[in-house]
Design a protein around this motif. Structure first.
Motif, PDB file in Angstrom:
ATOM      1  N   ARG A  25      -3.112   2.112 -15.686  1.00 53.76           N
ATOM      2  CA  ARG A  25      -2.977   3.565 -15.252  1.00 53.76           C
ATOM      3  C   ARG A  25      -4.104   3.719 -16.256  1.00 53.76           C
ATOM      4  NH1 ARG A  25      -0.729   8.171 -17.299  1.00 53.76           N
ATOM      5  NH2 ARG A  25      -0.204   9.817 -16.081  1.00 53.76           N
ATOM      6  N   ASP A  26      -3.866   3.551 -17.609  1.00 48.47           N
ATOM      7  CA  ASP A  26      -4.801   4.578 -18.645  1.00 48.47           C
ATOM      8  C   ASP A  26      -5.656   3.824 -19.428  1.00 48.47           C
ATOM      9  OD1 ASP A  26      -2.904   6.703 -18.486  1.00 48.47           O
ATOM     10  OD2 ASP A  26      -1.369   5.838 -20.637  1.00 48.47           O
ATOM     11  N   GLN A  27      -5.532   2.130 -19.113  1.00 42.52           N
ATOM     12  CA  GLN A  27      -6.762   2.214 -20.011  1.00 42.52           C
ATOM     13  C   GLN A  27      -7.596   1.204 -18.693  1.00 42.52           C
ATOM     14  OE1 GLN A  27      -4.827  -1.459 -21.807  1.00 42.52           O
ATOM     15  NE2 GLN A  27      -4.323   0.057 -23.492  1.00 42.52           N
ATOM     16  N   ILE A  28      -7.773   1.093 -17.296  1.00 42.15           N
ATOM     17  CA  ILE A  28      -8.464   0.302 -16.211  1.00 42.15           C
ATOM     18  C   ILE A  28      -8.885   1.213 -15.591  1.00 42.15           C
ATOM     19  CG2 ILE A  28      -8.548  -0.528 -14.692  1.00 42.15           C
ATOM     20  CD1 ILE A  28      -6.586  -3.483 -16.649  1.00 42.15           C
ATOM     21  N   CYS A  29      -7.573   1.932 -15.114  1.00 43.18           N
ATOM     22  CA  CYS A  29      -8.223   2.206 -13.612  1.00 43.18           C
ATOM     23  C   CYS A  29      -8.645   4.683 -14.349  1.00 43.18           C
ATOM     24  CB  CYS A  29      -6.245   3.548 -13.086  1.00 43.18           C
ATOM     25  SG  CYS A  29      -6.250   2.442 -11.966  1.00 43.18           S
ATOM     26  N   TYR A  30      -8.307   4.697 -15.477  1.00 37.38           N
ATOM     27  CA  TYR A  30      -9.425   6.415 -15.642  1.00 37.38           C
ATOM     28  C   TYR A  30     -10.209   5.791 -16.023  1.00 37.38           C
ATOM     29  CZ  TYR A  30      -4.538   9.026 -14.582  1.00 37.38           C
ATOM     30  OH  TYR A  30      -3.517   9.981 -13.969  1.00 37.38           O
ATOM     31  N   ALA A  31     -10.933   4.387 -16.991  1.00 42.23           N
ATOM     32  CA  ALA A  31     -11.777   4.023 -17.410  1.00 42.23           C
ATOM     33  C   ALA A  31     -13.198   3.855 -15.891  1.00 42.23           C
ATOM     34  CB  ALA A  31     -11.820   3.180 -18.285  1.00 42.23           C
ATOM     35  N   ASN A  32     -12.027   3.098 -15.129  1.00 40.78           N
ATOM     36  CA  ASN A  32     -12.708   2.687 -13.938  1.00 40.78           C
ATOM     37  C   ASN A  32     -13.128   1.517 -14.126  1.00 40.78           C
ATOM     38  OD1 ASN A  32     -13.346   2.971 -11.185  1.00 40.78           O
ATOM     39  ND2 ASN A  32     -15.320   4.466 -11.419  1.00 40.78           N
ATOM     40  N   LEU A  33     -12.815   0.397 -14.268  1.00 42.36           N
ATOM     41  CA  LEU A  33     -12.863  -0.621 -15.181  1.00 42.36           C
ATOM     42  C   LEU A  33     -12.954  -1.730 -13.898  1.00 42.36           C
ATOM     43  CD1 LEU A  33     -11.691  -0.612 -19.028  1.00 42.36           C
ATOM     44  CD2 LEU A  33     -14.385  -0.241 -17.853  1.00 42.36           C
ATOM     45  N   ASN A  34     -13.727  -2.767 -13.951  1.00 47.01           N
ATOM     46  CA  ASN A  34     -13.537  -3.381 -12.934  1.00 47.01           C
ATOM     47  C   ASN A  34     -12.825  -4.589 -13.436  1.00 47.01           C
ATOM     48  OD1 ASN A  34     -13.967  -5.796 -10.789  1.00 47.01           O
ATOM     49  ND2 ASN A  34     -16.149  -5.189 -11.442  1.00 47.01           N
ATOM     50  N   VAL A  35     -11.326  -4.904 -13.200  1.00 37.82           N
ATOM     51  CA  VAL A  35     -10.578  -5.529 -12.765  1.00 37.82           C
ATOM     52  C   VAL A  35      -9.593  -5.965 -11.886  1.00 37.82           C
ATOM     53  CG1 VAL A  35      -8.558  -5.827 -14.655  1.00 37.82           C
ATOM     54  CG2 VAL A  35      -9.953  -4.694 -15.522  1.00 37.82           C
ATOM     55  N   LYS A  36      -9.592  -7.091 -12.009  1.00 34.98           N
ATOM     56  CA  LYS A  36      -8.739  -7.340 -10.423  1.00 34.98           C
ATOM     57  C   LYS A  36      -6.861  -8.060 -11.123  1.00 34.98           C
ATOM     58  CE  LYS A  36     -12.818  -7.372  -9.007  1.00 34.98           C
ATOM     59  NZ  LYS A  36     -13.562  -6.630  -7.827  1.00 34.98           N
ATOM     60  N   PHE A  37      -6.294  -7.597 -10.206  1.00 37.42           N
ATOM     61  CA  PHE A  37      -4.349  -7.855 -10.146  1.00 37.42           C
ATOM     62  C   PHE A  37      -4.714  -8.478  -9.436  1.00 37.42           C
ATOM     63  CE2 PHE A  37      -5.609  -4.019 -12.520  1.00 37.42           C
ATOM     64  CZ  PHE A  37      -4.895  -4.378 -13.669  1.00 37.42           C
ATOM     65  N   GLY A  38      -4.073  -9.928  -9.617  1.00 37.41           N
ATOM     66  CA  GLY A  38      -2.981 -10.766  -8.527  1.00 37.41           C
ATOM     67  C   GLY A  38      -1.882 -11.049  -8.844  1.00 37.41           C
ATOM     68  N   GLY A  39      -1.202 -10.787  -8.363  1.00 36.74           N
ATOM     69  CA  GLY A  39       0.371 -10.315  -7.864  1.00 36.74           C
ATOM     70  C   GLY A  39       1.163 -11.771  -7.260  1.00 36.74           C
ATOM     71  N   ALA A  40       1.869 -12.380  -7.412  1.00 42.46           N
ATOM     72  CA  ALA A  40       2.783 -13.143  -6.889  1.00 42.46           C
ATOM     73  C   ALA A  40       3.350 -13.026  -6.696  1.00 42.46           C
ATOM     74  CB  ALA A  40       2.763 -14.704  -7.367  1.00 42.46           C
ATOM     75  N   TYR A  41       4.321 -13.763  -5.560  1.00 42.49           N
ATOM     76  CA  TYR A  41       5.943 -13.452  -5.829  1.00 42.49           C
ATOM     77  C   TYR A  41       6.154 -11.959  -4.542  1.00 42.49           C
ATOM     78  CZ  TYR A  41       6.606 -18.277  -7.443  1.00 42.49           C
ATOM     79  OH  TYR A  41       6.273 -19.145  -7.211  1.00 42.49           O
ATOM     80  N   CYS A  42       5.218 -11.227  -4.004  1.00 40.42           N
ATOM     81  CA  CYS A  42       5.331 -10.063  -3.466  1.00 40.42           C
ATOM     82  C   CYS A  42       6.242 -10.248  -2.371  1.00 40.42           C
ATOM     83  CB  CYS A  42       4.175  -9.893  -2.444  1.00 40.42           C
ATOM     84  SG  CYS A  42       2.404  -9.785  -3.334  1.00 40.42           S
ATOM     85  N   GLY A  43       6.983  -8.834  -2.764  1.00 41.72           N
ATOM     86  CA  GLY A  43       8.352  -8.157  -1.324  1.00 41.72           C
ATOM     87  C   GLY A  43       9.205  -9.202  -2.191  1.00 41.72           C
ATOM     88  N   MET A  44       9.941  -9.904  -1.152  1.00 40.70           N
ATOM     89  CA  MET A  44      11.352 -10.411  -0.757  1.00 40.70           C
ATOM     90  C   MET A  44      11.068 -11.772  -0.589  1.00 40.70           C
ATOM     91  SD  MET A  44      13.293  -8.144  -0.810  1.00 40.70           S
ATOM     92  CE  MET A  44      14.898  -9.107  -0.622  1.00 40.70           C
ATOM     93  N   SER A  45       9.546 -12.181  -1.684  1.00 41.39           N
ATOM     94  CA  SER A  45       9.565 -14.106  -1.617  1.00 41.39           C
ATOM     95  C   SER A  45       9.847 -14.201  -3.056  1.00 41.39           C
ATOM     96  CB  SER A  45       7.559 -13.821  -1.108  1.00 41.39           C
ATOM     97  OG  SER A  45       7.042 -13.700  -2.482  1.00 41.39           O
ATOM     98  N   ASP A  46       9.883 -13.783  -3.697  1.00 44.49           N
ATOM     99  CA  ASP A  46      10.715 -14.563  -5.008  1.00 44.49           C
ATOM    100  C   ASP A  46      12.418 -14.096  -4.667  1.00 44.49           C
ATOM    101  OD1 ASP A  46      11.760 -16.354  -6.288  1.00 44.49           O
ATOM    102  OD2 ASP A  46      10.416 -14.320  -8.369  1.00 44.49           O
ATOM    103  N   ALA A  47      12.912 -13.847  -3.082  1.00 45.40           N
ATOM    104  CA  ALA A  47      14.576 -13.292  -2.981  1.00 45.40           C
ATOM    105  C   ALA A  47      15.606 -13.999  -3.869  1.00 45.40           C
ATOM    106  CB  ALA A  47      14.873 -12.978  -1.966  1.00 45.40           C
ATOM    107  N   LEU A  48      14.839 -15.709  -4.419  1.00 47.82           N
ATOM    108  CA  LEU A  48      16.083 -16.565  -4.907  1.00 47.82           C
ATOM    109  C   LEU A  48      16.513 -16.128  -6.690  1.00 47.82           C
ATOM    110  CD1 LEU A  48      15.535 -20.100  -3.452  1.00 47.82           C
ATOM    111  CD2 LEU A  48      18.023 -18.244  -2.467  1.00 47.82           C
ATOM    112  N   ASP A  49      15.480 -15.183  -6.330  1.00 47.48           N
ATOM    113  CA  ASP A  49      15.892 -15.035  -7.952  1.00 47.48           C
ATOM    114  C   ASP A  49      16.498 -13.737  -8.587  1.00 47.48           C
ATOM    115  OD1 ASP A  49      14.736 -17.116  -9.690  1.00 47.48           O
ATOM    116  OD2 ASP A  49      13.086 -16.228  -9.915  1.00 47.48           O
TER     117      ASP A  49
END
Length: 205
Positions: A25-49
Protein backbone atom coordinates in the motif's frame (compact mmCIF):
# COMPACT_ATOMS: atom_id res chain seq x y z
CA UNK A 1 11.49 -0.35 -8.83
CA UNK A 2 12.28 3.32 -8.25
CA UNK A 3 15.58 2.75 -10.11
CA UNK A 4 13.93 1.26 -13.18
CA UNK A 5 14.11 -2.43 -12.26
CA UNK A 6 11.02 -4.66 -12.14
CA UNK A 7 10.96 -6.63 -8.88
CA UNK A 8 9.04 -9.90 -8.66
CA UNK A 9 7.79 -10.88 -5.19
CA UNK A 10 6.55 -14.38 -4.42
CA UNK A 11 5.38 -16.22 -1.31
CA UNK A 12 2.23 -17.83 0.08
CA UNK A 13 -0.73 -15.69 -0.99
CA UNK A 14 -2.13 -15.44 2.54
CA UNK A 15 1.12 -13.87 3.78
CA UNK A 16 1.76 -11.79 0.67
CA UNK A 17 -1.62 -10.07 1.00
CA UNK A 18 -1.63 -9.73 4.80
CA UNK A 19 1.89 -9.28 6.16
CA UNK A 20 2.90 -7.61 2.91
CA UNK A 21 -0.15 -5.37 2.69
CA UNK A 22 1.35 -2.29 4.34
CA UNK A 23 4.41 -2.32 2.09
CA UNK A 24 2.25 -2.88 -0.97
CA UNK A 25 0.00 0.00 0.00
CA UNK A 26 2.45 2.64 1.19
CA UNK A 27 5.68 1.89 -0.65
CA UNK A 28 4.45 0.52 -3.97
CA UNK A 29 0.88 1.52 -4.81
CA UNK A 30 1.03 5.10 -3.56
CA UNK A 31 4.28 5.61 -5.46
CA UNK A 32 2.76 3.80 -8.45
CA UNK A 33 5.84 1.60 -8.82
CA UNK A 34 6.02 -1.35 -11.21
CA UNK A 35 6.28 -4.35 -8.88
CA UNK A 36 4.87 -7.80 -9.65
CA UNK A 37 3.31 -9.82 -6.84
CA UNK A 38 2.88 -13.55 -7.44
CA UNK A 39 0.97 -15.37 -4.73
CA UNK A 40 1.15 -19.16 -4.37
CA UNK A 41 -1.47 -21.39 -2.73
CA UNK A 42 -4.40 -19.06 -3.31
CA UNK A 43 -7.81 -19.59 -1.77
CA UNK A 44 -8.23 -23.05 -0.24
CA UNK A 45 -5.45 -24.75 -2.21
CA UNK A 46 -3.31 -25.01 0.95
CA UNK A 47 -6.25 -26.28 2.95
CA UNK A 48 -4.21 -29.04 4.62
CA UNK A 49 -2.23 -26.46 6.61
CA UNK A 50 -5.37 -25.14 8.28
CA UNK A 51 -7.10 -21.77 8.45
CA UNK A 52 -3.85 -19.84 9.01
CA UNK A 53 -2.95 -20.67 5.40
CA UNK A 54 -6.37 -20.11 3.80
CA UNK A 55 -6.13 -17.09 1.50
CA UNK A 56 -9.79 -16.08 1.54
CA UNK A 57 -9.49 -12.29 1.76
CA UNK A 58 -6.66 -11.82 -0.73
CA UNK A 59 -8.68 -10.53 -3.66
CA UNK A 60 -10.56 -8.01 -1.53
CA UNK A 61 -7.32 -6.70 0.00
CA UNK A 62 -5.53 -6.19 -3.29
CA UNK A 63 -8.50 -4.82 -5.23
CA UNK A 64 -8.85 -2.05 -2.65
CA UNK A 65 -5.35 -0.69 -3.24
CA UNK A 66 -4.83 2.27 -5.59
CA UNK A 67 -2.86 1.55 -8.78
CA UNK A 68 -3.03 -2.20 -8.13
CA UNK A 69 -4.06 -4.54 -10.94
CA UNK A 70 -5.36 -8.01 -9.99
CA UNK A 71 -5.24 -11.14 -12.13
CA UNK A 72 -6.34 -14.60 -10.93
CA UNK A 73 -5.87 -17.16 -13.68
CA UNK A 74 -6.44 -20.93 -13.78
CA UNK A 75 -4.08 -23.68 -14.85
CA UNK A 76 -6.12 -24.02 -18.01
CA UNK A 77 -4.12 -22.57 -20.87
CA UNK A 78 -0.89 -23.35 -22.69
CA UNK A 79 2.15 -21.10 -22.80
CA UNK A 80 0.82 -19.22 -25.82
CA UNK A 81 -2.11 -17.70 -23.94
CA UNK A 82 -1.88 -13.93 -23.66
CA UNK A 83 -3.75 -12.47 -20.70
CA UNK A 84 -5.15 -8.98 -21.16
CA UNK A 85 -6.02 -6.61 -18.36
CA UNK A 86 -9.72 -5.85 -18.31
CA UNK A 87 -10.67 -8.97 -20.23
CA UNK A 88 -12.28 -12.30 -19.43
CA UNK A 89 -12.66 -15.41 -21.59
CA UNK A 90 -15.58 -17.70 -22.41
CA UNK A 91 -14.11 -21.17 -21.91
CA UNK A 92 -17.38 -23.06 -22.43
CA UNK A 93 -20.44 -21.72 -24.20
CA UNK A 94 -24.00 -22.16 -23.03
CA UNK A 95 -27.41 -20.51 -23.27
CA UNK A 96 -29.29 -21.06 -19.97
CA UNK A 97 -26.98 -19.66 -17.29
CA UNK A 98 -23.49 -18.19 -16.98
CA UNK A 99 -21.01 -19.19 -14.30
CA UNK A 100 -18.33 -16.56 -13.80
CA UNK A 101 -15.27 -17.79 -11.96
CA UNK A 102 -11.53 -17.31 -11.58
CA UNK A 103 -8.60 -19.47 -10.54
CA UNK A 104 -9.36 -23.02 -9.44
CA UNK A 105 -13.09 -22.32 -9.55
CA UNK A 106 -12.97 -22.24 -13.36
CA UNK A 107 -12.18 -25.96 -13.34
CA UNK A 108 -14.97 -26.58 -10.82
CA UNK A 109 -17.40 -24.57 -12.94
CA UNK A 110 -16.56 -26.66 -16.01
CA UNK A 111 -17.11 -29.85 -13.99
CA UNK A 112 -20.48 -28.50 -12.81
CA UNK A 113 -21.39 -27.56 -16.39
CA UNK A 114 -20.68 -31.12 -17.54
CA UNK A 115 -22.99 -32.50 -14.86
CA UNK A 116 -25.76 -30.02 -15.64
CA UNK A 117 -25.47 -30.75 -19.37
CA UNK A 118 -26.59 -34.31 -18.59
CA UNK A 119 -29.72 -32.78 -17.06
CA UNK A 120 -30.43 -30.65 -20.11
CA UNK A 121 -29.10 -27.37 -18.68
CA UNK A 122 -26.72 -25.46 -20.93
CA UNK A 123 -24.09 -23.63 -18.87
CA UNK A 124 -21.71 -20.97 -20.11
CA UNK A 125 -18.45 -20.74 -18.16
CA UNK A 126 -16.47 -17.51 -18.07
CA UNK A 127 -12.92 -17.28 -16.79
CA UNK A 128 -12.83 -13.77 -15.34
CA UNK A 129 -9.07 -13.82 -14.85
CA UNK A 130 -8.81 -10.03 -14.80
CA UNK A 131 -10.46 -8.98 -11.54
CA UNK A 132 -9.24 -5.38 -11.58
CA UNK A 133 -9.95 -3.96 -14.07
CA UNK A 134 -12.89 -6.22 -14.88
CA UNK A 135 -14.50 -7.02 -18.22
CA UNK A 136 -17.84 -5.27 -17.79
CA UNK A 137 -18.78 -5.71 -21.44
CA UNK A 138 -18.42 -9.48 -21.23
CA UNK A 139 -20.54 -9.54 -18.07
CA UNK A 140 -23.18 -7.44 -19.81
CA UNK A 141 -23.10 -9.76 -22.84
CA UNK A 142 -23.54 -12.88 -20.71
CA UNK A 143 -26.34 -11.28 -18.69
CA UNK A 144 -28.22 -10.40 -21.85
CA UNK A 145 -27.66 -13.75 -23.58
CA UNK A 146 -28.25 -16.19 -20.71
CA UNK A 147 -30.35 -14.17 -18.23
CA UNK A 148 -28.79 -15.67 -15.09
CA UNK A 149 -25.32 -15.47 -13.57
CA UNK A 150 -23.66 -17.57 -10.86
CA UNK A 151 -20.51 -16.11 -9.36
CA UNK A 152 -18.31 -19.02 -8.20
CA UNK A 153 -15.87 -17.57 -5.70
CA UNK A 154 -13.19 -19.12 -3.52
CA UNK A 155 -13.41 -16.20 -1.16
CA UNK A 156 -14.76 -15.08 2.21
CA UNK A 157 -18.49 -14.30 2.13
CA UNK A 158 -18.16 -10.98 3.96
CA UNK A 159 -15.36 -9.63 1.81
CA UNK A 160 -16.48 -11.44 -1.32
CA UNK A 161 -15.55 -9.59 -4.54
CA UNK A 162 -19.06 -10.06 -5.97
CA UNK A 163 -17.50 -9.01 -9.22
CA UNK A 164 -20.14 -10.59 -11.41
CA UNK A 165 -23.10 -9.52 -9.32
CA UNK A 166 -22.34 -5.85 -8.81
CA UNK A 167 -21.26 -5.35 -12.40
CA UNK A 168 -24.08 -7.29 -14.02
CA UNK A 169 -26.81 -5.80 -11.84
CA UNK A 170 -25.86 -2.35 -13.01
CA UNK A 171 -26.65 -3.37 -16.56
CA UNK A 172 -29.75 -5.49 -16.03
CA UNK A 173 -31.76 -4.97 -12.81
CA UNK A 174 -34.00 -8.00 -13.44
CA UNK A 175 -31.06 -10.35 -13.85
CA UNK A 176 -31.06 -13.48 -11.69
CA UNK A 177 -27.69 -13.54 -9.94
CA UNK A 178 -26.23 -15.84 -7.32
CA UNK A 179 -22.86 -16.19 -5.63
CA UNK A 180 -21.16 -19.11 -3.92
CA UNK A 181 -18.47 -17.73 -1.59
CA UNK A 182 -16.98 -19.39 1.46
CA UNK A 183 -18.68 -19.15 4.85
CA UNK A 184 -17.47 -16.89 7.63
CA UNK A 185 -15.88 -17.95 9.87
CA UNK A 186 -14.02 -20.73 8.09
CA UNK A 187 -13.48 -24.09 9.81
CA UNK A 188 -10.34 -23.94 11.96
CA UNK A 189 -8.88 -27.25 10.82
CA UNK A 190 -7.13 -28.90 7.92
CA UNK A 191 -8.82 -30.42 4.85
CA UNK A 192 -7.93 -32.07 1.63
CA UNK A 193 -8.64 -29.23 -0.84
CA UNK A 194 -11.40 -31.15 -2.62
CA UNK A 195 -13.07 -31.90 0.71
CA UNK A 196 -12.91 -28.28 1.78
CA UNK A 197 -14.48 -27.15 -1.46
CA UNK A 198 -17.19 -29.78 -1.27
CA UNK A 199 -18.10 -28.88 2.30
CA UNK A 200 -18.47 -25.23 1.36
CA UNK A 201 -20.69 -26.06 -1.64
CA UNK A 202 -18.18 -24.74 -4.13
CA UNK A 203 -17.24 -27.91 -5.97
CA UNK A 204 -20.65 -27.98 -7.62
CA UNK A 205 -21.20 -24.26 -8.13
Amino acid sequence: AACGKIPFVNTFTVFLTSLGLLSARDQICYANLNVKFGGAYCGMSDALDGASHHATEDIAFMRALPNMKVIVYPDLYDENMEFELGRGAIVRDGRDVTVIACGIMVHKAIEAADILAERGISVRVVDMYSIKPIDRELIKQCAEETGAIVCAEEHNVRQSPRFSLTSAAAFRPNLSAFRTPLPNPLPIKSFWPSTALTQTALSRA
